[in-house]
Scaffold this motif. Sequence first.
Motif, PDB file in Angstrom:
ATOM      1  N   MET A  80     -13.559  -3.456  -3.722  1.00 29.42           N
ATOM      2  CA  MET A  80     -14.381  -3.752  -2.540  1.00 29.42           C
ATOM      3  C   MET A  80     -15.869  -3.707  -2.904  1.00 29.42           C
ATOM      4  O   MET A  80     -16.643  -4.546  -2.450  1.00 29.42           O
ATOM      5  CB  MET A  80     -14.110  -2.742  -1.411  1.00 29.42           C
ATOM      6  N   TRP A  81     -16.263  -2.730  -3.687  1.00 30.60           N
ATOM      7  CA  TRP A  81     -17.665  -2.619  -4.082  1.00 30.60           C
ATOM      8  C   TRP A  81     -18.063  -3.818  -4.951  1.00 30.60           C
ATOM      9  O   TRP A  81     -19.128  -4.401  -4.768  1.00 30.60           O
ATOM     10  CB  TRP A  81     -17.929  -1.302  -4.809  1.00 30.60           C
ATOM     11  N   GLU A  82     -17.182  -4.170  -5.870  1.00 26.06           N
ATOM     12  CA  GLU A  82     -17.487  -5.302  -6.758  1.00 26.06           C
ATOM     13  C   GLU A  82     -17.595  -6.608  -5.983  1.00 26.06           C
ATOM     14  O   GLU A  82     -18.380  -7.493  -6.341  1.00 26.06           O
ATOM     15  CB  GLU A  82     -16.406  -5.422  -7.840  1.00 26.06           C
ATOM     16  N   VAL A 111     -16.106 -10.653   6.678  1.00 24.71           N
ATOM     17  CA  VAL A 111     -14.756 -10.483   7.209  1.00 24.71           C
ATOM     18  C   VAL A 111     -14.848  -9.996   8.657  1.00 24.71           C
ATOM     19  O   VAL A 111     -15.570  -9.048   8.966  1.00 24.71           O
ATOM     20  CB  VAL A 111     -13.953  -9.475   6.339  1.00 24.71           C
ATOM     21  N   GLU A 112     -14.113 -10.658   9.549  1.00 21.09           N
ATOM     22  CA  GLU A 112     -14.169 -10.305  10.969  1.00 21.09           C
ATOM     23  C   GLU A 112     -13.475  -8.978  11.260  1.00 21.09           C
ATOM     24  O   GLU A 112     -14.011  -8.142  11.976  1.00 21.09           O
ATOM     25  CB  GLU A 112     -13.545 -11.417  11.811  1.00 21.09           C
ATOM     26  N   ASN A 113     -12.257  -8.785  10.728  1.00 15.13           N
ATOM     27  CA  ASN A 113     -11.506  -7.563  11.005  1.00 15.13           C
ATOM     28  C   ASN A 113     -11.406  -6.759   9.711  1.00 15.13           C
ATOM     29  O   ASN A 113     -10.418  -6.845   8.971  1.00 15.13           O
ATOM     30  CB  ASN A 113     -10.123  -7.897  11.564  1.00 15.13           C
ATOM     31  N   PHE A 114     -12.454  -5.981   9.439  1.00 14.68           N
ATOM     32  CA  PHE A 114     -12.526  -5.215   8.189  1.00 14.68           C
ATOM     33  C   PHE A 114     -11.335  -4.271   8.037  1.00 14.68           C
ATOM     34  O   PHE A 114     -10.768  -4.138   6.956  1.00 14.68           O
ATOM     35  CB  PHE A 114     -13.839  -4.425   8.111  1.00 14.68           C
ATOM     36  N   SER A 115     -10.949  -3.618   9.102  1.00 18.61           N
ATOM     37  CA  SER A 115      -9.859  -2.648   9.063  1.00 18.61           C
ATOM     38  C   SER A 115      -8.568  -3.314   8.577  1.00 18.61           C
ATOM     39  O   SER A 115      -7.900  -2.819   7.671  1.00 18.61           O
ATOM     40  CB  SER A 115      -9.657  -2.036  10.445  1.00 18.61           C
ATOM     41  N   ALA A 116      -8.210  -4.427   9.180  1.00 19.02           N
ATOM     42  CA  ALA A 116      -6.995  -5.144   8.763  1.00 19.02           C
ATOM     43  C   ALA A 116      -7.131  -5.609   7.315  1.00 19.02           C
ATOM     44  O   ALA A 116      -6.172  -5.549   6.537  1.00 19.02           O
ATOM     45  CB  ALA A 116      -6.740  -6.335   9.688  1.00 19.02           C
ATOM     46  N   TYR A 117      -8.315  -6.050   6.948  1.00 16.74           N
ATOM     47  CA  TYR A 117      -8.585  -6.551   5.601  1.00 16.74           C
ATOM     48  C   TYR A 117      -8.356  -5.466   4.542  1.00 16.74           C
ATOM     49  O   TYR A 117      -7.663  -5.683   3.553  1.00 16.74           O
ATOM     50  CB  TYR A 117     -10.027  -7.069   5.547  1.00 16.74           C
ATOM     51  N   ILE A 118      -8.915  -4.279   4.747  1.00 18.25           N
ATOM     52  CA  ILE A 118      -8.814  -3.227   3.733  1.00 18.25           C
ATOM     53  C   ILE A 118      -7.389  -2.665   3.668  1.00 18.25           C
ATOM     54  O   ILE A 118      -6.885  -2.346   2.595  1.00 18.25           O
ATOM     55  CB  ILE A 118      -9.881  -2.129   3.916  1.00 18.25           C
ATOM     56  N   TYR A 119      -6.715  -2.571   4.822  1.00 19.61           N
ATOM     57  CA  TYR A 119      -5.317  -2.115   4.800  1.00 19.61           C
ATOM     58  C   TYR A 119      -4.436  -3.123   4.059  1.00 19.61           C
ATOM     59  O   TYR A 119      -3.544  -2.748   3.302  1.00 19.61           O
ATOM     60  CB  TYR A 119      -4.780  -1.893   6.226  1.00 19.61           C
ATOM     61  N   GLN A 120      -4.723  -4.383   4.261  1.00 23.60           N
ATOM     62  CA  GLN A 120      -3.971  -5.432   3.566  1.00 23.60           C
ATOM     63  C   GLN A 120      -4.209  -5.338   2.051  1.00 23.60           C
ATOM     64  O   GLN A 120      -3.279  -5.498   1.265  1.00 23.60           O
ATOM     65  CB  GLN A 120      -4.391  -6.811   4.100  1.00 23.60           C
ATOM     66  N   MET A 121      -5.434  -5.067   1.658  1.00 26.89           N
ATOM     67  CA  MET A 121      -5.731  -4.920   0.229  1.00 26.89           C
ATOM     68  C   MET A 121      -4.953  -3.746  -0.373  1.00 26.89           C
ATOM     69  O   MET A 121      -4.389  -3.854  -1.477  1.00 26.89           O
ATOM     70  CB  MET A 121      -7.232  -4.729  -0.001  1.00 26.89           C
ATOM     71  N   VAL A 122      -4.913  -2.614   0.336  1.00 32.59           N
ATOM     72  CA  VAL A 122      -4.172  -1.440  -0.155  1.00 32.59           C
ATOM     73  C   VAL A 122      -2.679  -1.771  -0.226  1.00 32.59           C
ATOM     74  O   VAL A 122      -2.010  -1.446  -1.206  1.00 32.59           O
ATOM     75  CB  VAL A 122      -4.429  -0.199   0.734  1.00 32.59           C
ATOM     76  N   ARG A 123      -2.186  -2.437   0.798  1.00 32.81           N
ATOM     77  CA  ARG A 123      -0.764  -2.809   0.810  1.00 32.81           C
ATOM     78  C   ARG A 123      -0.432  -3.695  -0.388  1.00 32.81           C
ATOM     79  O   ARG A 123       0.545  -3.459  -1.096  1.00 32.81           O
ATOM     80  CB  ARG A 123      -0.445  -3.516   2.124  1.00 32.81           C
ATOM     81  N   PHE A 124      -1.235  -4.717  -0.640  1.00 35.13           N
ATOM     82  CA  PHE A 124      -0.999  -5.599  -1.777  1.00 35.13           C
ATOM     83  C   PHE A 124      -1.089  -4.836  -3.101  1.00 35.13           C
ATOM     84  O   PHE A 124      -0.311  -5.060  -4.017  1.00 35.13           O
ATOM     85  CB  PHE A 124      -1.992  -6.774  -1.785  1.00 35.13           C
ATOM     86  N   ARG A 125      -2.063  -3.938  -3.180  1.00 31.73           N
ATOM     87  CA  ARG A 125      -2.221  -3.141  -4.412  1.00 31.73           C
ATOM     88  C   ARG A 125      -0.983  -2.279  -4.649  1.00 31.73           C
ATOM     89  O   ARG A 125      -0.517  -2.146  -5.771  1.00 31.73           O
ATOM     90  CB  ARG A 125      -3.486  -2.275  -4.321  1.00 31.73           C
ATOM     91  N   CYS A 126      -0.451  -1.680  -3.583  1.00 30.56           N
ATOM     92  CA  CYS A 126       0.777  -0.875  -3.687  1.00 30.56           C
ATOM     93  C   CYS A 126       1.957  -1.746  -4.125  1.00 30.56           C
ATOM     94  O   CYS A 126       2.743  -1.344  -4.994  1.00 30.56           O
ATOM     95  CB  CYS A 126       1.101  -0.202  -2.349  1.00 30.56           C
ATOM     96  N   PHE A 127       2.088  -2.931  -3.515  1.00 27.99           N
ATOM     97  CA  PHE A 127       3.196  -3.820  -3.881  1.00 27.99           C
ATOM     98  C   PHE A 127       3.090  -4.260  -5.345  1.00 27.99           C
ATOM     99  O   PHE A 127       4.092  -4.327  -6.054  1.00 27.99           O
ATOM    100  CB  PHE A 127       3.241  -5.041  -2.965  1.00 27.99           C
ATOM    101  N   ASN A 128       1.875  -4.566  -5.777  1.00 30.55           N
ATOM    102  CA  ASN A 128       1.691  -4.947  -7.185  1.00 30.55           C
ATOM    103  C   ASN A 128       2.081  -3.804  -8.112  1.00 30.55           C
ATOM    104  O   ASN A 128       2.713  -4.002  -9.139  1.00 30.55           O
ATOM    105  CB  ASN A 128       0.245  -5.371  -7.452  1.00 30.55           C
ATOM    106  N   TYR A 129       1.682  -2.602  -7.741  1.00 32.39           N
ATOM    107  CA  TYR A 129       2.049  -1.423  -8.535  1.00 32.39           C
ATOM    108  C   TYR A 129       3.564  -1.270  -8.584  1.00 32.39           C
ATOM    109  O   TYR A 129       4.149  -1.080  -9.656  1.00 32.39           O
ATOM    110  CB  TYR A 129       1.406  -0.158  -7.957  1.00 32.39           C
TER     111      TYR A 129
END
Length: 177
Positions: A49-51, A59-77
């Motif tokens: 996110m910082w990078e 982004v309009e809905n930051f909350s949904a955006y960051i949760y989605q990023m964490v979810r994708f990161r977990c799935f990739n892991y």
Amino acid sequence: MKSKQITHEEELFHNLFMEYYPSLLSFARYYVKDETIAEDLVQDVFVKMWELREQWKGVENFSAYIYQMVRFRCFNYLRGEKLREEMMRSYKEEKLSIVEINQYIEEEIFRLVNQAMDSLPSTYKQVITLTLEGYRVKEIAEKLNVGEETVKKRKQAAKQVLKEKLGKLYVFLLPLI
């Protein structure tokens, strides 16, 4: 020593981190079931996110955006872990089959050597058996009540028969006799 001024952007990011980190950590733990891994994944998302801070500002809905990023990161892991586990299982199965093949080869060589030994005349077999048990020529001669030359001739003749019967497998027996 000069202290560094914190920019508005850094302060905003710090506040977002403080606000979202605890709930994102709990969210990640739901998927990966491990506190340390969840922490690493959430921190990875914040680094990303910082990078990419210029991109998410719009982004309009930051909350949904960051949760989605964490979810994708977990799935990739989890996908990477599943792949790693499958590779390890495959390696272990392959290794097991190699061990099984080696065991089969050892047993087959043992069977063939025993078969060749059984085909020897009893006087030759006695000499070779005692040799395999660790007895020297002199000791074998004493045990069998024959001369040392007789033991040597029987041993030599037995070796020749075994060599003919075993072919290349004879090399496995050679150091022993």
